[in-house]
Scaffold this motif. Structure first.
Motif, mmCIF file in Angstrom:
data_model
loop_
_atom_site.group_PDB
_atom_site.id
_atom_site.type_symbol
_atom_site.label_atom_id
_atom_site.label_comp_id
_atom_site.label_asym_id
_atom_site.label_seq_id
_atom_site.Cartn_x
_atom_site.Cartn_y
_atom_site.Cartn_z
ATOM 1 N N SER A 1 0.098 7.968 6.574
ATOM 2 C CA SER A 1 0.848 8.399 7.741
ATOM 3 C C SER A 1 1.481 9.741 7.405
ATOM 4 N N ARG B 1 -0.144 5.103 11.757
ATOM 5 C CA ARG B 1 -0.734 4.615 10.515
ATOM 6 C C ARG B 1 -2.258 4.671 10.617
ATOM 7 N N ALA C 1 9.490 3.685 6.666
ATOM 8 C CA ALA C 1 8.812 3.612 5.378
ATOM 9 C C ALA C 1 9.824 3.124 4.351
ATOM 10 N N THR D 1 0.307 4.039 1.476
ATOM 11 C CA THR D 1 0.514 2.679 1.005
ATOM 12 C C THR D 1 -0.866 2.024 0.977
ATOM 13 N N LEU E 1 4.847 0.695 5.335
ATOM 14 C CA LEU E 1 5.043 1.490 6.538
ATOM 15 C C LEU E 1 5.339 0.530 7.679
ATOM 16 N N PHE F 1 2.710 9.954 3.778
ATOM 17 C CA PHE F 1 3.089 8.656 3.226
ATOM 18 C C PHE F 1 1.816 7.847 2.975
#
Length: 207
Positions: free
Chosen positions: A195, A42, A162, A190, A142, A188
């Motif tokens: 990530s 992350r 996730a 958020t 995540l 990904f």
């Protein structure tokens, strides 16, 4: 789901891009590259963007940093029904919006629980495996479960999760990895984080 579109964004809304385009695009690109080189890790992703809803600031930052007039964008149904989202992306990136996922270089997915099959998107070709689609997903969280990752950029293993994702995500990803060096890659996003799962990454579900 209704297909009725919301009104287009105003000129003032469209103007709300990066306040310092060069610096912020470079910082976003660097965060993405670090995420890709360290799958499942992350990485911080700071942005002050305020794009039209339901496009998230993190998705918008990646789009503004990665897309241009040569990289068609595909929007999932939640994003596509809000005309202001497409207007914002066109205005700031010059990227065309396509209804054909197989023609997209980047796909923005606001509802990853309803993720289309990976095979709907461009897989690349043997001579140019990079001509595939990178999917940018907005997830709510995540985490460190329920998957274990292995592969390039990972020392031994790394835990990853996730939410939300389709129930058969691990199977879909295994099928995608069998196509290597073809296949799609995933980013990904958020709140404040990005990530990545490059197509070279192996996934197993934790018992």
């Amino acid at each position: 789901m209704s297909t009725e579109q919301t009104p287009a964004a105003s000129t003032s809304e469209l103007a709300l891009g990066f306040s310092d385009p060069v610096r912020e695009a470079q910082a976003t690109f660097k965060a993405v590259m670090w995420a890709v080189s360290r799958p499942g890790h992350r990485m911080p992703l700071a942005t002050n963007l305020k794009p039209p809803a339901p496009l998230t600031p993190e998705m918008a930052a990646l789009a503004l940093a990665l897309a241009d007039y040569e990289t068609p964008l595909w929007l999932d149904p939640m994003l596509a029904k809000h005309k202001g989202v497409a207007d914002f992306l066109r205005f700031h990136t010059g990227a065309p919006i396509t209804d054909d996922p197989a023609a997209a270089r980047f796909a923005l997915v606001r509802e990853p629980g309803n993720l289309p099959p990976f095979t709907d998107f461009a897989q690349g070709i043997p001579e140019y495996p990079d001509r595939s689609t990178t999917l940018i997903l907005a997830v709510t969280m995540l985490s460190d479960a329920p998957f274990t990752l292995e592969g390039p950029g990972i020392k031994s293993t790394r835990s990853f999760g996730a939410t939300p994702l389709p129930a058969d995500f691990a199977t879909r990803w295994a099928d995608n990895r069998l196509l290597f060096p073809l296949g799609v890659d995933l980013l990904f996003t958020t709140s404040g984080l990005v990530s990545a799962l490059p197509r070279s990454t192996r996934i197993t579900a934790e018992a």
